[in-house]
Motif scaffolding. Structure first.
Motif, short mmCIF file in Angstrom:
data_model
loop_
_atom_site.label_atom_id
_atom_site.label_comp_id
_atom_site.label_asym_id
_atom_site.label_seq_id
_atom_site.Cartn_x
_atom_site.Cartn_y
_atom_site.Cartn_z
N ARG A 47 48.69 55.82 48.49
CA ARG A 47 49.15 54.50 48.02
C ARG A 47 50.67 54.39 48.12
O ARG A 47 51.20 53.36 48.56
N GLU A 51 49.37 52.74 52.02
CA GLU A 51 47.98 52.48 52.41
C GLU A 51 47.32 51.55 51.39
O GLU A 51 47.44 51.75 50.17
N PRO A 52 46.63 50.52 51.86
CA PRO A 52 45.96 49.59 50.94
C PRO A 52 44.81 50.27 50.19
O PRO A 52 44.18 51.20 50.70
N ARG A 54 41.87 49.21 49.62
CA ARG A 54 40.61 49.08 50.36
C ARG A 54 40.48 50.18 51.42
O ARG A 54 39.42 50.77 51.58
N ARG A 68 41.42 52.01 42.08
CA ARG A 68 42.36 51.37 41.15
C ARG A 68 42.41 52.12 39.81
O ARG A 68 43.47 52.27 39.21
#
Length: 83
Positions: A47, A51-52, A54, A68
């Motif tokens: 993260r 990087e997303p 998803r 999350r």
């Protein structure tokens, strides 16, 4: 009614293998805790690298909510990874 004889694998001192099975469970719990710390650190690294969520979820096979939740908790400091 006569008493049922104990199974052939049991002994008067306890069930053979009980201590070994308990030790194996303890070892597995420690390994799982370590794996979770490593996953948390890797998710945080990904993260921070931009990087997303998803994409991280897809790469790990986890859902976005789990990612999350991992990101919501500060990662433990792993040996060799600084303080």
């Amino acid at each position: 009614m006569p008493a049922t004889p104990p199974p052939p694998h049991s002994s008067p001192g306890g069930t053979p293998g009980l201590e070994a099975a308990a030790a194996a469970v303890s070892a597995a719990q420690r390994a799982l805790a370590q794996a979770r710390r490593e996953l948390s650190a890797a998710v945080h690294d990904a993260r921070r690298g931009g990087e997303p969520v998803r994409a991280i979820a897809e790469r790990t096979g986890l859902d976005a909510m789990t990612i999350r939740n991992i990101l919501a908790v500060s990662p433990a400091v792993l040996p060799g990874r600084g303080s």
